[in-house]
Scaffold this motif. Structure first.
Motif, PDB file in Angstrom:
ATOM      1  N   UNK A  93       0.752  -1.301   0.223  1.00  8.51           N
ATOM      2  CA  UNK A  93       0.016   0.070  -0.077  1.00  8.51           C
ATOM      3  C   UNK A  93       0.729   1.332   0.041  1.00  8.51           C
ATOM      4  N   UNK A  94       0.245   2.475  -0.670  1.00  8.59           N
ATOM      5  CA  UNK A  94       0.813   3.600  -0.482  1.00  8.59           C
ATOM      6  C   UNK A  94      -0.013   4.598   0.000  1.00  8.59           C
ATOM      7  N   UNK A  95       0.543   5.758   0.494  1.00  6.73           N
ATOM      8  CA  UNK A  95      -0.436   6.782   1.009  1.00  6.73           C
ATOM      9  C   UNK A  95      -0.130   8.043   0.454  1.00  6.73           C
ATOM     10  N   UNK A  96      -1.244   8.633  -0.066  1.00  6.55           N
ATOM     11  CA  UNK A  96      -1.033   9.725  -1.090  1.00  6.55           C
ATOM     12  C   UNK A  96      -1.834  10.936  -0.642  1.00  6.55           C
ATOM     13  N   UNK A  97      -1.385  12.208  -0.786  1.00  2.60           N
ATOM     14  CA  UNK A  97      -1.784  13.264  -0.655  1.00  2.60           C
ATOM     15  C   UNK A  97      -2.003  14.234  -1.702  1.00  2.60           C
ATOM     16  N   UNK A  98      -2.874  15.218  -1.789  1.00  8.33           N
ATOM     17  CA  UNK A  98      -3.249  15.873  -3.094  1.00  8.33           C
ATOM     18  C   UNK A  98      -3.186  17.270  -2.677  1.00  8.33           C
ATOM     19  N   UNK A  99      -2.580  17.883  -1.581  1.00  8.35           N
ATOM     20  CA  UNK A  99      -2.210  19.222  -1.639  1.00  8.35           C
ATOM     21  C   UNK A  99      -0.907  19.652  -1.459  1.00  8.35           C
ATOM     22  N   UNK A 100       0.022  18.755  -1.756  1.00  3.59           N
ATOM     23  CA  UNK A 100       1.313  18.995  -1.700  1.00  3.59           C
ATOM     24  C   UNK A 100       2.050  18.721  -0.426  1.00  3.59           C
ATOM     25  N   UNK A 101       1.195  18.383   0.625  1.00  5.46           N
ATOM     26  CA  UNK A 101       1.810  17.943   1.977  1.00  5.46           C
ATOM     27  C   UNK A 101       2.499  16.564   1.924  1.00  5.46           C
ATOM     28  N   UNK A 102       3.213  16.460   2.792  1.00  4.69           N
ATOM     29  CA  UNK A 102       4.049  15.147   3.064  1.00  4.69           C
ATOM     30  C   UNK A 102       2.914  14.197   3.416  1.00  4.69           C
ATOM     31  N   UNK A 103       2.663  12.996   2.995  1.00  5.12           N
ATOM     32  CA  UNK A 103       1.828  11.896   3.519  1.00  5.12           C
ATOM     33  C   UNK A 103       2.503  11.519   4.736  1.00  5.12           C
ATOM     34  N   UNK A 104       1.626  11.237   5.675  1.00  9.12           N
ATOM     35  CA  UNK A 104       2.114  10.722   6.958  1.00  9.12           C
ATOM     36  C   UNK A 104       1.580   9.193   7.129  1.00  9.12           C
ATOM     37  N   UNK A 105       2.561   8.437   7.472  1.00  6.19           N
ATOM     38  CA  UNK A 105       2.391   7.087   7.583  1.00  6.19           C
ATOM     39  C   UNK A 105       2.144   6.880   9.128  1.00  6.19           C
ATOM     40  N   UNK A 106       0.973   6.283   9.443  1.00  7.92           N
ATOM     41  CA  UNK A 106       0.877   5.971  11.149  1.00  7.92           C
ATOM     42  C   UNK A 106       1.591   4.511  11.482  1.00  7.92           C
ATOM     43  N   UNK A 107       2.894   4.718  12.042  1.00 14.32           N
ATOM     44  CA  UNK A 107       3.675   3.800  12.489  1.00 14.32           C
ATOM     45  C   UNK A 107       3.226   3.304  13.739  1.00 14.32           C
ATOM     46  N   UNK A 108       2.116   3.843  14.570  1.00 16.91           N
ATOM     47  CA  UNK A 108       1.789   3.368  15.705  1.00 16.91           C
ATOM     48  C   UNK A 108       0.852   2.131  15.470  1.00 16.91           C
ATOM     49  N   UNK A 109       0.104   2.198  14.351  1.00 13.79           N
ATOM     50  CA  UNK A 109      -1.150   1.080  14.130  1.00 13.79           C
ATOM     51  C   UNK A 109      -0.306  -0.028  13.452  1.00 13.79           C
ATOM     52  N   UNK A 110       0.261  -1.097  13.847  1.00 15.48           N
ATOM     53  CA  UNK A 110       0.808  -2.122  13.118  1.00 15.48           C
ATOM     54  C   UNK A 110       0.125  -3.212  12.851  1.00 15.48           C
ATOM     55  N   UNK A 111      -0.955  -3.012  13.332  1.00 20.55           N
ATOM     56  CA  UNK A 111      -1.914  -4.303  13.060  1.00 20.55           C
ATOM     57  C   UNK A 111      -2.313  -4.603  11.638  1.00 20.55           C
ATOM     58  N   UNK A 112      -2.640  -3.560  10.813  1.00 19.87           N
ATOM     59  CA  UNK A 112      -2.815  -3.836   9.595  1.00 19.87           C
ATOM     60  C   UNK A 112      -1.823  -3.547   8.554  1.00 19.87           C
ATOM     61  N   UNK A 113      -0.577  -2.872   8.694  1.00 17.72           N
ATOM     62  CA  UNK A 113       0.414  -2.709   7.915  1.00 17.72           C
ATOM     63  C   UNK A 113       1.699  -3.262   8.452  1.00 17.72           C
ATOM     64  N   UNK A 114       2.484  -3.830   7.895  1.00 13.33           N
ATOM     65  CA  UNK A 114       3.724  -4.408   8.546  1.00 13.33           C
ATOM     66  C   UNK A 114       4.709  -4.403   7.530  1.00 13.33           C
ATOM     67  N   UNK A 115       5.986  -4.058   7.580  1.00 11.67           N
ATOM     68  CA  UNK A 115       7.072  -4.069   6.847  1.00 11.67           C
ATOM     69  C   UNK A 115       7.569  -5.620   6.508  1.00 11.67           C
ATOM     70  N   UNK A 116       7.904  -5.779   5.231  1.00 14.02           N
ATOM     71  CA  UNK A 116       8.466  -7.333   4.991  1.00 14.02           C
ATOM     72  C   UNK A 116       9.620  -7.633   5.904  1.00 14.02           C
ATOM     73  N   UNK A 117       9.953  -8.657   6.031  1.00 15.53           N
ATOM     74  CA  UNK A 117      10.962  -9.528   7.069  1.00 15.53           C
ATOM     75  C   UNK A 117      11.508 -10.497   6.162  1.00 15.53           C
ATOM     76  N   UNK A 118      12.659 -10.366   5.775  1.00 16.75           N
ATOM     77  CA  UNK A 118      13.215 -11.726   5.419  1.00 16.75           C
ATOM     78  C   UNK A 118      13.810 -12.494   6.567  1.00 16.75           C
ATOM     79  N   UNK A 119      13.660 -13.843   6.568  1.00 17.40           N
ATOM     80  CA  UNK A 119      14.085 -14.746   7.485  1.00 17.40           C
ATOM     81  C   UNK A 119      15.493 -14.634   7.920  1.00 17.40           C
ATOM     82  N   UNK A 120      16.450 -14.011   7.093  1.00 19.42           N
ATOM     83  CA  UNK A 120      17.780 -14.162   7.621  1.00 19.42           C
ATOM     84  C   UNK A 120      18.101 -12.873   8.511  1.00 19.42           C
ATOM     85  N   UNK A 121      16.867 -11.865   8.715  1.00 18.00           N
ATOM     86  CA  UNK A 121      16.927 -11.076   9.817  1.00 18.00           C
ATOM     87  C   UNK A 121      16.579 -11.394  11.115  1.00 18.00           C
TER      88      UNK A 121
END
Length: 138
Positions: A93-121
């Protein structure tokens, strides 16, 4: 409408050159800049919007239902900005804004979005750093 989260589709298709879309997606971190490129000459959809990483590698497309909305914003002169948001069960997923402002990603809510993790990590099962290939039943 100030901001919107959009899924990236077509990530399973190969790029003409360079790294694969899936490989590039694994490199992305939440908040990294994403480039949206309208493709008015796309033979499949005149409203197609390609999604590219900050390294110039194509990741896929905005879903056609949402691309029509974004094309309208581009034509209206909106300053569209996008960042990588993360992965859900449905894909990236991506976060998009239409007014030129920097899109904000809510990193506090990790239940829906997670970063990929490779097993070697993670720590290997036997602790020596070796990850054996799975053995499947015939």
């Amino acid at each position: 409408m100030k901001a919107l989260s959009l899924s990236i589709v077509g990530t399973q298709y190969p790029n003409k050159k360079g790294p694969t879309r899936r490989f590039e997606l694994e490199l992305l971190k939440p908040g990294e800049l994403i480039e949206l490129r309208p493709e008015p000459k796309n033979p499949a959809d005149e409203n197609a919007i390609a999604v590219y990483s900050c390294r110039g590698v194509q990741l896929g497309y905005v879903a056609s239902v949402r691309a029509v909305l974004l094309i309208g914003q581009f034509k209206a002169g909106a300053t569209v900005r996008a960042v990588f948001q993360g992965f859900s069960a449905a894909g990236p997923w991506i976060r998009v804004t239409f007014d030129g402002s920097e899109p904000v990603v809510d990193l506090t809510n990790t239940s829906r979005f997670t970063a990929p993790r490779h097993p070697v990590e993670q720590e290997a099962p036997d602790g020596d750093g070796f990850w054996p290939d799975p053995i499947y039943d015939d």
